[in-house]
Write a protein that holds these residues in place. Structure first.
Motif, PDB file in Angstrom:
ATOM      1  N   PHE A  20       1.083  -1.125   0.017  1.00 49.92           N
ATOM      2  CA  PHE A  20       0.077  -0.120  -0.116  1.00 49.92           C
ATOM      3  C   PHE A  20       0.928   1.160  -0.058  1.00 49.92           C
ATOM      4  O   PHE A  20       0.590   2.295  -0.862  1.00 49.92           O
ATOM      5  CB  PHE A  20      -0.868  -0.111   1.018  1.00 49.92           C
ATOM      6  CG  PHE A  20      -2.064   0.984   1.102  1.00 49.92           C
ATOM      7  CD1 PHE A  20      -2.850   1.098   0.319  1.00 49.92           C
ATOM      8  CD2 PHE A  20      -2.163   2.047   1.996  1.00 49.92           C
ATOM      9  CE1 PHE A  20      -3.776   1.984   0.195  1.00 49.92           C
ATOM     10  CE2 PHE A  20      -2.772   3.049   2.346  1.00 49.92           C
ATOM     11  CZ  PHE A  20      -3.976   2.905   1.103  1.00 49.92           C
ATOM     12  N   PHE A  47      -8.139   0.857   4.783  1.00 51.67           N
ATOM     13  CA  PHE A  47      -7.162  -0.112   4.281  1.00 51.67           C
ATOM     14  C   PHE A  47      -6.553  -0.846   5.540  1.00 51.67           C
ATOM     15  O   PHE A  47      -6.349  -1.995   5.528  1.00 51.67           O
ATOM     16  CB  PHE A  47      -6.145   0.320   3.182  1.00 51.67           C
ATOM     17  CG  PHE A  47      -5.019  -0.513   2.723  1.00 51.67           C
ATOM     18  CD1 PHE A  47      -5.615  -1.268   1.530  1.00 51.67           C
ATOM     19  CD2 PHE A  47      -3.827  -0.951   3.361  1.00 51.67           C
ATOM     20  CE1 PHE A  47      -4.684  -2.567   0.995  1.00 51.67           C
ATOM     21  CE2 PHE A  47      -3.238  -2.150   2.885  1.00 51.67           C
ATOM     22  CZ  PHE A  47      -3.494  -2.465   1.744  1.00 51.67           C
ATOM     23  N   SER A  51      -6.768  -4.692   6.467  1.00 52.93           N
ATOM     24  CA  SER A  51      -5.383  -5.559   6.296  1.00 52.93           C
ATOM     25  C   SER A  51      -5.363  -6.293   7.678  1.00 52.93           C
ATOM     26  O   SER A  51      -4.967  -7.505   7.849  1.00 52.93           O
ATOM     27  CB  SER A  51      -4.280  -5.081   5.870  1.00 52.93           C
ATOM     28  OG  SER A  51      -3.942  -3.998   6.939  1.00 52.93           O
ATOM     29  N   MET A  81     -10.228  -3.613   1.988  1.00 52.12           N
ATOM     30  CA  MET A  81      -9.176  -3.173   1.188  1.00 52.12           C
ATOM     31  C   MET A  81      -9.438  -2.746  -0.256  1.00 52.12           C
ATOM     32  O   MET A  81      -8.980  -1.758  -0.879  1.00 52.12           O
ATOM     33  CB  MET A  81      -7.861  -4.035   1.094  1.00 52.12           C
ATOM     34  CG  MET A  81      -7.222  -4.525   2.550  1.00 52.12           C
ATOM     35  SD  MET A  81      -5.880  -5.649   2.530  1.00 52.12           S
ATOM     36  CE  MET A  81      -6.853  -7.186   2.320  1.00 52.12           C
TER      37      MET A  81
END
Length: 111
Positions: A20, A47, A51, A81
């Motif tokens: 990322f 995100f 994760s 995500m």
């Protein structure tokens, strides 16, 4: 819900966060796009939570015949995500449209 820290799960989490970062997910826009900071931070949070949810979360249910709902958390994490990537794509499109409209204003003004 419990957190299970194993070397493989932590490695996958670090790899996801590093990917990322390499894709520019942590680069918060500045200089004229200050109004996009809060939504950008929300996408980073989405995100990050996705994760973590997909890698280190376990959820055991039941007393006698215990079941693990890890698959549900993996699916929710992958969706989180993916949603964060889509949200950042929309924000980048918004920045591109703003820059194009400013360029058109400069051309129309004869600058």
């Amino acid at each position: 819900m419990e957190f299970t820290f194993t070397p493989v799960r932590i490695g996958i989490l670090v790899a996801l966060l590093a990917g990322f970062w390499l894709l520019g997910g942590f680069n918060i826009p500045g200089d004229g796009f200050g109004y996009l900071r809060k939504p950008w931070l929300y996408s980073i949070l989405l995100f990050g939570l996705g994760s973590v949810c997909a890698t280190i979360v376990d959820h055991w249910v039941g007393n006698l015949d215990r079941s693990n709902l890890r698959w549900l958390y993996v699916v929710m994490g992958v969706l989180g995500m993916g949603g964060a990537f889509m949200y950042q794509h929309v924000l980048k499109s918004r920045m591109k449209m703003e820059l194009e409209s400013l360029a058109m204003l400069d051309i129309d003004a004869g600058i």
